[in-house]
Scaffold this motif. Structure first.
Motif, PDB file in Angstrom:
ATOM      1  N   THR A  60       0.828  -1.204   0.000  1.00  0.00           N
ATOM      2  CA  THR A  60       0.000   0.000   0.000  1.00  0.00           C
ATOM      3  C   THR A  60       0.861   1.252   0.000  1.00  0.00           C
ATOM      4  O   THR A  60       0.611   2.199  -0.751  1.00  0.00           O
ATOM      5  CB  THR A  60      -0.930   0.008   1.228  1.00  0.00           C
ATOM      6  N   GLN A  61       1.891   1.264   0.834  1.00  0.00           N
ATOM      7  CA  GLN A  61       2.775   2.427   0.895  1.00  0.00           C
ATOM      8  C   GLN A  61       3.522   2.611  -0.423  1.00  0.00           C
ATOM      9  O   GLN A  61       3.656   3.735  -0.909  1.00  0.00           O
ATOM     10  CB  GLN A  61       3.766   2.282   2.046  1.00  0.00           C
ATOM     11  N   MET A  62       4.004   1.506  -1.005  1.00  0.00           N
ATOM     12  CA  MET A  62       4.701   1.627  -2.290  1.00  0.00           C
ATOM     13  C   MET A  62       3.750   2.114  -3.375  1.00  0.00           C
ATOM     14  O   MET A  62       4.134   2.927  -4.210  1.00  0.00           O
ATOM     15  CB  MET A  62       5.346   0.300  -2.674  1.00  0.00           C
ATOM     16  N   GLY A  63       2.528   1.630  -3.353  1.00  0.00           N
ATOM     17  CA  GLY A  63       1.540   2.087  -4.322  1.00  0.00           C
ATOM     18  C   GLY A  63       1.242   3.566  -4.180  1.00  0.00           C
ATOM     19  O   GLY A  63       1.104   4.289  -5.175  1.00  0.00           O
ATOM     20  N   LEU A  64       1.140   4.042  -2.939  1.00  0.00           N
ATOM     21  CA  LEU A  64       0.881   5.458  -2.695  1.00  0.00           C
ATOM     22  C   LEU A  64       2.048   6.310  -3.189  1.00  0.00           C
ATOM     23  O   LEU A  64       1.847   7.325  -3.855  1.00  0.00           O
ATOM     24  CB  LEU A  64       0.654   5.703  -1.200  1.00  0.00           C
ATOM     25  N   ILE A  65       3.264   5.897  -2.881  1.00  0.00           N
ATOM     26  CA  ILE A  65       4.442   6.641  -3.352  1.00  0.00           C
ATOM     27  C   ILE A  65       4.473   6.661  -4.875  1.00  0.00           C
ATOM     28  O   ILE A  65       4.747   7.696  -5.487  1.00  0.00           O
ATOM     29  CB  ILE A  65       5.737   6.037  -2.769  1.00  0.00           C
ATOM     30  N   ALA A  66       4.176   5.536  -5.492  1.00  0.00           N
ATOM     31  CA  ALA A  66       4.160   5.466  -6.957  1.00  0.00           C
ATOM     32  C   ALA A  66       3.121   6.423  -7.532  1.00  0.00           C
ATOM     33  O   ALA A  66       3.394   7.154  -8.489  1.00  0.00           O
ATOM     34  CB  ALA A  66       3.881   4.033  -7.409  1.00  0.00           C
ATOM     35  N   THR A  67       1.955   6.445  -6.943  1.00  0.00           N
ATOM     36  CA  THR A  67       0.889   7.329  -7.422  1.00  0.00           C
ATOM     37  C   THR A  67       1.260   8.794  -7.247  1.00  0.00           C
ATOM     38  O   THR A  67       1.093   9.605  -8.167  1.00  0.00           O
ATOM     39  CB  THR A  67      -0.422   7.042  -6.672  1.00  0.00           C
TER      40      THR A  67
END
Length: 51
Positions: A14-21
């Protein structure tokens, strides 16, 4: 915000996805950057322990 915490606790999907977004990067790019940061930080810690 994430760098100090991720070094001790890791990043979940989730954190990696948020950073990517937020950065417009791909998930794989964020994961690679995270791994590179951990490797560099590890080397820095070794140098501090054994100058």
């Amino acid at each position: 915000m994430y760098a100090p915490a991720n070094r001790y606790h890791g990043l979940d999907g989730t954190q990696m996805g948020l950073i990517a977004t937020l950065t417009g990067a791909s998930y794989d790019t964020v994961r690679a950057a995270h791994k590179a940061d951990l490797a560099a930080w590890s080397r820095e810690q070794q140098l501090r322990d054994h100058p």
